[in-house]
Scaffold this motif. Sequence first.
Motif, short mmCIF file in Angstrom:
data_model
loop_
_atom_site.label_atom_id
_atom_site.label_comp_id
_atom_site.label_asym_id
_atom_site.label_seq_id
_atom_site.Cartn_x
_atom_site.Cartn_y
_atom_site.Cartn_z
N LEU A 143 -17.85 5.51 -24.62
CA LEU A 143 -16.89 5.84 -23.56
C LEU A 143 -15.85 6.79 -24.12
CD1 LEU A 143 -16.51 2.16 -22.33
CD2 LEU A 143 -17.97 3.94 -21.32
N SER A 181 -16.93 -1.97 -9.58
CA SER A 181 -17.50 -0.76 -10.18
C SER A 181 -18.11 -1.12 -11.54
CB SER A 181 -16.42 0.31 -10.38
OG SER A 181 -15.51 -0.10 -11.39
N LYS A 182 -18.91 -0.21 -12.06
CA LYS A 182 -19.46 -0.43 -13.38
C LYS A 182 -18.35 -0.44 -14.43
CE LYS A 182 -22.80 1.06 -16.82
NZ LYS A 182 -23.81 2.05 -17.22
N ASP A 183 -17.37 0.44 -14.27
CA ASP A 183 -16.26 0.47 -15.23
C ASP A 183 -15.54 -0.88 -15.29
OD1 ASP A 183 -16.73 3.08 -15.99
OD2 ASP A 183 -15.08 3.93 -14.81
N ARG A 184 -15.32 -1.48 -14.14
CA ARG A 184 -14.65 -2.79 -14.12
C ARG A 184 -15.55 -3.88 -14.69
NH1 ARG A 184 -12.09 -3.13 -8.33
NH2 ARG A 184 -11.87 -5.31 -8.92
N ASN A 203 -24.06 2.91 -21.60
CA ASN A 203 -24.53 4.06 -20.83
C ASN A 203 -26.01 3.98 -20.49
OD1 ASN A 203 -21.99 5.23 -20.75
ND2 ASN A 203 -22.30 6.34 -22.66
N HIS A 243 -10.33 5.73 -20.25
CA HIS A 243 -11.25 4.73 -19.69
C HIS A 243 -10.60 3.36 -19.83
CE1 HIS A 243 -14.71 2.19 -18.97
NE2 HIS A 243 -15.33 3.26 -18.49
#
Length: 189
Positions: free
Chosen positions: A113, A51-54, A27, A118
């Motif tokens: 997370l 994306s940041k999540d990926r 984060n 997520h």
Amino acid sequence: MARTRRGDAGAKVLDAASRLFYRDGINAVGVDTVAAEAGVTKTALYTNFGSKDRLVVAYLRDRDRRWQDDVDRITADHASPRDRILAVFDAYETWQSREGFRGCAFLNATSELPRLDHPAREVVRHHKTALRSYLQTQVERLGTAEPAAALAGTLMILLEGAAAMAVVEHGAGPIRAAREVADGLLPAA
């Protein structure tokens, strides 16, 4: 900034993200920082990861692959299931003695997370399940009186608890103590 080929950009981004996410936290690190550290544009980052999540998922999958490779390499030299189990504890000790140790990247990610849906959470579950499964397979090969699943669960608690305490104590004492307990729980070779 010089142009970077697409495949090169992805590798550079993943390498930078791995260092930054582990060192500073997921984060706390933005995509701008990752792109700058990797020496690529933010567009190149998004082209490769979307994306940041990926990117977080890719970071954890890469760590999981490297950890599995380490465990395979470390345990390959041990013939007995008992020695393989204890070698996993030795691997944890080696891992926690590395410069910049901040604990388990997977548990750190889980704490950062909180959304249960997520996509990185599935990578964490896979990682921990695979380790527990490996331990259970080794316990089954030992033929213990205790159910293999229960003993594997106890070994996981020892490993994970010791890894958490190693962060707090900044030393190998907890992992060594956990290894001693594990050694006492396993039947003699």
